[in-house]
Write a protein that holds these residues in place. Sequence first.
Motif, short mmCIF file in Angstrom:
data_model
loop_
_atom_site.label_atom_id
_atom_site.label_comp_id
_atom_site.label_asym_id
_atom_site.label_seq_id
_atom_site.Cartn_x
_atom_site.Cartn_y
_atom_site.Cartn_z
N VAL A 26 0.85 -1.19 0.00
CA VAL A 26 0.00 0.00 0.00
C VAL A 26 0.89 1.24 0.00
CG1 VAL A 26 -1.93 -1.14 1.16
CG2 VAL A 26 -0.21 0.03 2.53
N ARG A 27 0.30 2.37 -0.43
CA ARG A 27 1.08 3.61 -0.49
C ARG A 27 0.21 4.79 -0.11
NH1 ARG A 27 2.55 7.34 -4.42
NH2 ARG A 27 1.34 6.30 -6.02
N ARG A 28 0.81 5.69 0.66
CA ARG A 28 0.17 6.97 0.99
C ARG A 28 0.71 8.04 0.03
NH1 ARG A 28 -2.54 6.78 5.67
NH2 ARG A 28 -2.02 5.14 7.16
N LYS A 29 0.02 9.15 -0.07
CA LYS A 29 0.44 10.24 -0.96
C LYS A 29 1.85 10.70 -0.61
CE LYS A 29 -0.99 14.65 -2.82
NZ LYS A 29 -2.02 15.69 -2.84
N GLY A 30 2.72 10.76 -1.60
CA GLY A 30 4.08 11.25 -1.42
C GLY A 30 5.02 10.27 -0.73
N ALA A 31 4.57 9.05 -0.50
CA ALA A 31 5.40 8.08 0.21
C ALA A 31 5.71 6.88 -0.67
CB ALA A 31 4.68 7.61 1.47
N LYS A 32 6.65 6.08 -0.21
CA LYS A 32 6.98 4.84 -0.91
C LYS A 32 6.03 3.74 -0.46
CE LYS A 32 11.83 5.38 -2.02
NZ LYS A 32 13.12 4.68 -2.01
N TRP A 33 6.12 2.59 -1.10
CA TRP A 33 5.28 1.44 -0.79
C TRP A 33 5.64 0.86 0.57
CZ3 TRP A 33 1.25 0.71 -3.81
CH2 TRP A 33 1.29 1.21 -5.12
N ARG A 34 4.64 0.27 1.21
CA ARG A 34 4.83 -0.39 2.50
C ARG A 34 3.82 -1.52 2.63
NH1 ARG A 34 0.95 0.78 6.18
NH2 ARG A 34 -0.32 2.63 5.91
N LEU A 113 10.57 0.33 -1.34
CA LEU A 113 9.83 0.37 -0.09
C LEU A 113 10.19 1.56 0.79
CD1 LEU A 113 10.14 -3.39 0.86
CD2 LEU A 113 8.13 -2.26 -0.11
N LYS A 114 9.24 1.96 1.63
CA LYS A 114 9.47 2.93 2.69
C LYS A 114 10.60 2.38 3.57
CE LYS A 114 6.93 4.80 6.58
NZ LYS A 114 5.70 4.81 7.32
N PRO A 115 11.45 3.22 4.16
CA PRO A 115 12.59 2.72 4.94
C PRO A 115 12.26 1.67 5.99
CG PRO A 115 12.81 5.07 4.61
CD PRO A 115 11.46 4.69 4.08
N THR A 116 11.17 1.85 6.72
CA THR A 116 10.81 0.85 7.73
C THR A 116 10.46 -0.48 7.08
OG1 THR A 116 9.95 2.59 9.16
CG2 THR A 116 9.29 0.36 9.69
N ALA A 117 9.68 -0.44 6.01
CA ALA A 117 9.32 -1.66 5.29
C ALA A 117 10.56 -2.30 4.68
CB ALA A 117 8.28 -1.36 4.22
N PHE A 121 11.95 -5.97 5.28
CA PHE A 121 12.24 -6.85 4.15
C PHE A 121 13.66 -7.39 4.23
CE2 PHE A 121 13.65 -7.40 -0.31
CZ PHE A 121 12.80 -8.45 -0.65
N ALA A 122 14.59 -6.55 4.66
CA ALA A 122 16.00 -6.96 4.77
C ALA A 122 16.18 -8.03 5.85
CB ALA A 122 16.88 -5.75 5.08
N ARG A 123 15.22 -8.15 6.75
CA ARG A 123 15.29 -9.14 7.82
C ARG A 123 14.72 -10.48 7.38
NH1 ARG A 123 15.47 -6.35 12.84
NH2 ARG A 123 15.80 -8.35 13.83
N ASP A 124 14.61 -10.70 6.08
CA ASP A 124 14.16 -11.96 5.48
C ASP A 124 12.68 -12.26 5.75
OD1 ASP A 124 14.38 -14.20 3.85
OD2 ASP A 124 14.98 -15.48 5.51
N LEU A 125 11.83 -11.29 5.52
CA LEU A 125 10.40 -11.53 5.62
C LEU A 125 9.93 -12.67 4.70
CD1 LEU A 125 8.53 -8.12 5.92
CD2 LEU A 125 8.82 -9.90 7.62
N PRO A 126 10.42 -12.74 3.45
CA PRO A 126 9.98 -13.86 2.62
C PRO A 126 10.29 -15.21 3.26
CG PRO A 126 11.05 -12.21 1.25
CD PRO A 126 11.27 -11.81 2.69
N GLY A 127 11.44 -15.32 3.90
CA GLY A 127 11.79 -16.56 4.59
C GLY A 127 10.85 -16.86 5.74
N LEU A 128 10.50 -15.81 6.50
CA LEU A 128 9.55 -15.99 7.60
C LEU A 128 8.21 -16.48 7.08
CD1 LEU A 128 9.98 -12.85 9.91
CD2 LEU A 128 10.31 -15.22 10.56
N VAL A 129 7.74 -15.86 6.01
CA VAL A 129 6.43 -16.20 5.47
C VAL A 129 6.42 -17.61 4.89
CG1 VAL A 129 4.79 -15.62 3.65
CG2 VAL A 129 5.77 -13.82 5.05
N HIS A 130 7.42 -17.95 4.12
CA HIS A 130 7.43 -19.26 3.47
C HIS A 130 7.70 -20.39 4.46
CE1 HIS A 130 6.73 -17.58 -0.42
NE2 HIS A 130 7.76 -16.77 -0.30
#
Length: 132
Positions: A26-34, A113-117, A121-130
């Motif tokens: 999702v994205r807010r106005k003027g922001a990156k995806w999160r 992505l937004k910096p927090t997202a 993501f850098a913490r291996d979210l895909p690995g957590l999910v799969h």
Amino acid sequence: MSVTKHRPAKVKATVLCSRNDKVLLVRRKGAKWRFPGGQIASGEAPVVAAARELWNELSLHCPGLNAVGTLEVGNVFHHIYMTVLPDNCCFALGKGIIACKWVCWDELSATMLKPTAAALFARDLPGLVHNA
């Protein structure tokens, strides 16, 4: 003598909505995806906050929120949840969200992505999910 002020950690619920090996952003106005989600209110259960944020941001009612884990990024403690949305699932943008899109996990990059997202993501979210 200098005094260092301790900032209490924020607590957020982050929801990974997946479908056909894609994740919803999702994205807010003027922001990156999160990833959908937001702050947990005082005394609120993390899973309740996750469900509330999905409803507020996308008008989604997801009874199947599965806890994936928790990650700390900076001073923010994220309770990560996952849900699988069916192909025919409909949603409507709300609460400041101006756009949403599905992205393949293997096409997702920290730069979009937004910096927090991106930090999540850098913490291996895909690995957590799969592995969930």
